[in-house]
Motif scaffolding. Structure first.
Motif, PDB file in Angstrom:
ATOM      1  N   PHE A 214       0.820  -1.205   0.000  1.00  0.00           N
ATOM      2  CA  PHE A 214       0.000   0.000   0.000  1.00  0.00           C
ATOM      3  C   PHE A 214       0.859   1.264   0.000  1.00  0.00           C
ATOM      4  CE2 PHE A 214      -2.896   3.101   1.997  1.00  0.00           C
ATOM      5  CZ  PHE A 214      -3.972   2.995   1.111  1.00  0.00           C
ATOM      6  N   THR A 215       1.957   1.240   0.746  1.00  0.00           N
ATOM      7  CA  THR A 215       2.836   2.415   0.797  1.00  0.00           C
ATOM      8  C   THR A 215       3.371   2.755  -0.581  1.00  0.00           C
ATOM      9  OG1 THR A 215       3.494   1.868   3.066  1.00  0.00           O
ATOM     10  CG2 THR A 215       4.909   3.386   1.852  1.00  0.00           C
ATOM     11  N   GLY A 216       3.776   1.745  -1.336  1.00  0.00           N
ATOM     12  CA  GLY A 216       4.286   1.983  -2.680  1.00  0.00           C
ATOM     13  C   GLY A 216       3.243   2.513  -3.633  1.00  0.00           C
ATOM     14  N   ILE A 217       1.988   2.141  -3.414  1.00  0.00           N
ATOM     15  CA  ILE A 217       0.913   2.616  -4.284  1.00  0.00           C
ATOM     16  C   ILE A 217       0.584   4.077  -4.001  1.00  0.00           C
ATOM     17  CG2 ILE A 217      -1.542   2.337  -4.828  1.00  0.00           C
ATOM     18  CD1 ILE A 217      -1.218  -0.633  -4.323  1.00  0.00           C
ATOM     19  N   ILE A 218       0.533   4.444  -2.738  1.00  0.00           N
ATOM     20  CA  ILE A 218       0.071   5.779  -2.350  1.00  0.00           C
ATOM     21  C   ILE A 218       1.169   6.825  -2.458  1.00  0.00           C
ATOM     22  CG2 ILE A 218      -0.931   7.147  -0.485  1.00  0.00           C
ATOM     23  CD1 ILE A 218      -2.847   5.133  -1.706  1.00  0.00           C
ATOM     24  N   LEU A 225      11.506   2.761  -7.187  1.00  0.00           N
ATOM     25  CA  LEU A 225      11.377   2.750  -5.731  1.00  0.00           C
ATOM     26  C   LEU A 225      10.175   1.946  -5.261  1.00  0.00           C
ATOM     27  CD1 LEU A 225      12.266   6.444  -4.797  1.00  0.00           C
ATOM     28  CD2 LEU A 225      13.656   4.401  -4.415  1.00  0.00           C
ATOM     29  N   GLN A 226       9.566   1.185  -6.165  1.00  0.00           N
ATOM     30  CA  GLN A 226       8.411   0.384  -5.790  1.00  0.00           C
ATOM     31  C   GLN A 226       8.853  -1.015  -5.376  1.00  0.00           C
ATOM     32  OE1 GLN A 226       5.750   0.569  -9.141  1.00  0.00           O
ATOM     33  NE2 GLN A 226       4.876   2.525  -8.481  1.00  0.00           N
ATOM     34  N   PRO A 227       8.383  -1.515  -4.222  1.00  0.00           N
ATOM     35  CA  PRO A 227       8.782  -2.850  -3.752  1.00  0.00           C
ATOM     36  C   PRO A 227       8.104  -3.941  -4.558  1.00  0.00           C
ATOM     37  CG  PRO A 227       7.157  -1.908  -2.275  1.00  0.00           C
ATOM     38  CD  PRO A 227       7.487  -0.832  -3.276  1.00  0.00           C
ATOM     39  N   ILE A 228       8.526  -5.168  -4.305  1.00  0.00           N
ATOM     40  CA  ILE A 228       8.040  -6.292  -5.095  1.00  0.00           C
ATOM     41  C   ILE A 228       6.544  -6.516  -4.901  1.00  0.00           C
ATOM     42  CG2 ILE A 228       8.571  -7.999  -3.310  1.00  0.00           C
ATOM     43  CD1 ILE A 228       8.905  -8.428  -7.134  1.00  0.00           C
ATOM     44  N   GLN A 229       6.029  -6.249  -3.698  1.00  0.00           N
ATOM     45  CA  GLN A 229       4.598  -6.469  -3.480  1.00  0.00           C
ATOM     46  C   GLN A 229       3.761  -5.467  -4.261  1.00  0.00           C
ATOM     47  OE1 GLN A 229       3.672  -9.089  -2.192  1.00  0.00           O
ATOM     48  NE2 GLN A 229       5.376  -9.790  -0.944  1.00  0.00           N
ATOM     49  N   THR A 230       4.242  -4.240  -4.399  1.00  0.00           N
ATOM     50  CA  THR A 230       3.539  -3.264  -5.232  1.00  0.00           C
ATOM     51  C   THR A 230       3.607  -3.685  -6.688  1.00  0.00           C
ATOM     52  OG1 THR A 230       4.098  -1.494  -3.686  1.00  0.00           O
ATOM     53  CG2 THR A 230       3.416  -0.829  -5.885  1.00  0.00           C
ATOM     54  N   PHE A 231       4.767  -4.179  -7.101  1.00  0.00           N
ATOM     55  CA  PHE A 231       4.903  -4.695  -8.464  1.00  0.00           C
ATOM     56  C   PHE A 231       3.924  -5.843  -8.695  1.00  0.00           C
ATOM     57  CE2 PHE A 231       6.607  -7.304 -11.810  1.00  0.00           C
ATOM     58  CZ  PHE A 231       7.053  -6.392 -12.748  1.00  0.00           C
ATOM     59  N   LEU A 232       3.847  -6.758  -7.732  1.00  0.00           N
ATOM     60  CA  LEU A 232       2.933  -7.892  -7.856  1.00  0.00           C
ATOM     61  C   LEU A 232       1.487  -7.418  -7.906  1.00  0.00           C
ATOM     62  CD1 LEU A 232       2.317 -10.906  -7.867  1.00  0.00           C
ATOM     63  CD2 LEU A 232       2.481 -10.879  -5.377  1.00  0.00           C
ATOM     64  N   TYR A 233       1.157  -6.432  -7.100  1.00  0.00           N
ATOM     65  CA  TYR A 233      -0.196  -5.880  -7.115  1.00  0.00           C
ATOM     66  C   TYR A 233      -0.547  -5.363  -8.503  1.00  0.00           C
ATOM     67  CZ  TYR A 233      -3.888  -2.416  -6.504  1.00  0.00           C
ATOM     68  OH  TYR A 233      -5.040  -1.669  -6.648  1.00  0.00           O
ATOM     69  N   ARG A 234       0.384  -4.668  -9.136  1.00  0.00           N
ATOM     70  CA  ARG A 234       0.119  -4.127 -10.469  1.00  0.00           C
ATOM     71  C   ARG A 234       0.022  -5.245 -11.501  1.00  0.00           C
ATOM     72  NH1 ARG A 234       0.420   1.259 -10.273  1.00  0.00           N
ATOM     73  NH2 ARG A 234       1.596   2.235  -8.567  1.00  0.00           N
ATOM     74  N   VAL A 235       0.814  -6.296 -11.315  1.00  0.00           N
ATOM     75  CA  VAL A 235       0.730  -7.441 -12.221  1.00  0.00           C
ATOM     76  C   VAL A 235      -0.640  -8.105 -12.125  1.00  0.00           C
ATOM     77  CG1 VAL A 235       1.606  -9.779 -12.618  1.00  0.00           C
ATOM     78  CG2 VAL A 235       3.195  -7.879 -12.319  1.00  0.00           C
ATOM     79  N   VAL A 236      -1.114  -8.297 -10.898  1.00  0.00           N
ATOM     80  CA  VAL A 236      -2.405  -8.953 -10.696  1.00  0.00           C
ATOM     81  C   VAL A 236      -3.549  -8.058 -11.146  1.00  0.00           C
ATOM     82  CG1 VAL A 236      -3.958  -9.877  -8.950  1.00  0.00           C
ATOM     83  CG2 VAL A 236      -1.526 -10.374  -8.823  1.00  0.00           C
ATOM     84  N   LYS A 255       6.504 -18.120 -26.157  1.00  0.00           N
ATOM     85  CA  LYS A 255       5.485 -19.013 -26.704  1.00  0.00           C
ATOM     86  C   LYS A 255       4.888 -19.899 -25.623  1.00  0.00           C
ATOM     87  CE  LYS A 255       7.392 -19.174 -31.395  1.00  0.00           C
ATOM     88  NZ  LYS A 255       7.925 -20.039 -32.477  1.00  0.00           N
ATOM     89  N   SER A 256       5.640 -20.182 -24.584  1.00  0.00           N
ATOM     90  CA  SER A 256       5.136 -21.061 -23.524  1.00  0.00           C
ATOM     91  C   SER A 256       4.818 -20.287 -22.250  1.00  0.00           C
ATOM     92  CB  SER A 256       6.165 -22.154 -23.218  1.00  0.00           C
ATOM     93  OG  SER A 256       7.366 -21.573 -22.759  1.00  0.00           O
ATOM     94  N   VAL A 257       4.801 -18.952 -22.336  1.00  0.00           N
ATOM     95  CA  VAL A 257       4.567 -18.112 -21.160  1.00  0.00           C
ATOM     96  C   VAL A 257       3.355 -17.239 -21.403  1.00  0.00           C
ATOM     97  CG1 VAL A 257       5.518 -16.246 -19.746  1.00  0.00           C
ATOM     98  CG2 VAL A 257       6.995 -18.092 -20.499  1.00  0.00           C
ATOM     99  N   THR A 258       2.502 -17.143 -20.379  1.00  0.00           N
ATOM    100  CA  THR A 258       1.330 -16.276 -20.462  1.00  0.00           C
ATOM    101  C   THR A 258       1.352 -15.303 -19.285  1.00  0.00           C
ATOM    102  OG1 THR A 258      -0.071 -17.758 -19.151  1.00  0.00           O
ATOM    103  CG2 THR A 258       0.001 -18.127 -21.542  1.00  0.00           C
ATOM    104  N   SER A 259       0.491 -14.309 -19.346  1.00  0.00           N
ATOM    105  CA  SER A 259       0.420 -13.342 -18.250  1.00  0.00           C
ATOM    106  C   SER A 259       0.015 -14.029 -16.951  1.00  0.00           C
ATOM    107  CB  SER A 259      -0.581 -12.234 -18.592  1.00  0.00           C
ATOM    108  OG  SER A 259      -1.887 -12.772 -18.770  1.00  0.00           O
ATOM    109  N   GLN A 260      -0.899 -15.019 -17.041  1.00  0.00           N
ATOM    110  CA  GLN A 260      -1.335 -15.728 -15.837  1.00  0.00           C
ATOM    111  C   GLN A 260      -0.202 -16.548 -15.241  1.00  0.00           C
ATOM    112  OE1 GLN A 260      -4.046 -15.424 -14.210  1.00  0.00           O
ATOM    113  NE2 GLN A 260      -3.873 -17.112 -12.739  1.00  0.00           N
ATOM    114  N   SER A 261       0.577 -17.219 -16.077  1.00  0.00           N
ATOM    115  CA  SER A 261       1.669 -18.052 -15.558  1.00  0.00           C
ATOM    116  C   SER A 261       2.755 -17.191 -14.927  1.00  0.00           C
ATOM    117  CB  SER A 261       2.255 -18.913 -16.686  1.00  0.00           C
ATOM    118  OG  SER A 261       2.855 -18.111 -17.686  1.00  0.00           O
ATOM    119  N   VAL A 262       3.023 -15.996 -15.489  1.00  0.00           N
ATOM    120  CA  VAL A 262       4.010 -15.111 -14.891  1.00  0.00           C
ATOM    121  C   VAL A 262       3.510 -14.567 -13.561  1.00  0.00           C
ATOM    122  CG1 VAL A 262       5.248 -12.931 -15.190  1.00  0.00           C
ATOM    123  CG2 VAL A 262       5.058 -14.515 -17.093  1.00  0.00           C
ATOM    124  N   LYS A 263       2.220 -14.290 -13.467  1.00  0.00           N
ATOM    125  CA  LYS A 263       1.650 -13.846 -12.186  1.00  0.00           C
ATOM    126  C   LYS A 263       1.859 -14.901 -11.111  1.00  0.00           C
ATOM    127  CE  LYS A 263      -2.516 -12.720 -13.643  1.00  0.00           C
ATOM    128  NZ  LYS A 263      -3.941 -12.276 -13.573  1.00  0.00           N
TER     129      LYS A 263
END
Length: 296
Positions: A214-218, A225-236, A255-263
């Protein structure tokens, strides 16, 4: 004999039902984690077909290659590690220092300070006033926004204070006889005998720092300067956006990778470190909770 046999049978049934219930709870808790893990190791295109429940159908590590080949994810991971380490050390030391002063029974106005601190645990200024304060402190897009606002916690102070009050007075008196001042007593006597509570608070705050998105979002607009959880939030939240496109760019294995699999792979990468660290500190966690609940 009849009553004893009947009681034994009842205990057996009770234990059996308890065991079944615990197995069901463990399964309901662990299976979602297992589901994410096996799908993250499955071929992305194949996973879109569904039907993967217990083991990868087509084993693949291309999802993790896509994750670790993205410089943005690696930067976010290193930033998260840095803010967790710095944040835990600063929070534990500062809160312990204040708690040591509060633990002194001869502290003038101690009861008033406790009352004021308790009020802050119930009421807060709200998001907008907090944002304005952070802005006026020039902490927007600043690494210290992860450290300074959470430098102190009154809840953690209560746990520290209760533990410090149980330290024998003779230790402090012996230090003063040898000429030690308050700083020396705190650093060389109190802290070394307080490892259980130090580890407990370190675990509390470490989990918070690692999971905080939340801190990285706000307060952070700079992507570096965004942490991994903020990055993950944006990915999801934006799986079809430029973030996922960036994660897949420059990869010969898309070819064998999708947005869902990377998430899913990103979720595993961000979760495993804290999962591995927790078992080593669990006993301190339980002891710290007992200190704060029973003795406090």
């Amino acid at each position: 004999m009849f009553l004893t046999s009947r009681r034994t049978k009842g205990e057996f049934v009770f234990d059996l039902l308890n065991n079944i219930l615990m197995v069901l709870i463990c399964f309901a808790t662990l299976y979602p984690i297992w589901y994410v893990l096996i799908n993250s190791f499955n071929d992305g295109k194949d996973a879109m077909l569904g039907g993967i429940y217990w083991w990868p159908r087509i084993f693949s590590i291309e999802n993790y290659k896509a994750v670790f080949n993205n410089a943005g994810i690696l930067t976010a991971m290193w930033l998260t590690v840095a803010k967790t380490l710095v944040g835990v050390f600063a929070h534990v030391f500062f809160t312990a220092m204040v708690a040591y002063a509060f633990s002194r029974r001869d502290l003038i106005g101690g009861k008033l300070y406790i009352l004021l601190g308790t009020i802050t645990m119930i009421f807060s200024g709200g998001l907008i006033p907090t944002y304005l304060l952070i802005r006026d402190l020039h902490l927007l897009d600043n690494f210290l926004v992860y450290i300074i606002p959470v430098l102190f916690s009154f809840f953690d102070l209560i746990i520290f204070m209760t533990f410090f009050r149980d330290i024998p007075d003779g230790l402090e008196e012996a230090g003063r006889i040898d000429g030690a001042n308050d700083w020396t007593i705190f650093l060389k006597i109190v802290l070394p005998v307080s490892m259980p509570v130090l580890a407990t608070i370190a675990l509390f705050h470490g989990v918070y720092q690692w999971n905080d998105y939340f801190t990285g979002i706000i307060y952070i607009n700079n992507e570096s300067l965004q942490p991994i959880q903020t990055f993950l939030y944006r990915v999801v939240a934006q799986s079809s956006s430029n973030i996922m496109t960036t994660a897949l760019q420059g990869n010969a294995v898309t070819k064998s990778v999708t947005s869902q699999s990377v998430k899913l792979a990103t979720m595993v990468v961000t979760t495993l470190p804290i999962v591995f660290a927790y078992p080593f500190l669990q006993r301190y966690f339980v002891k710290g909770m007992m200190i704060g609940s029973i003795k406090g």
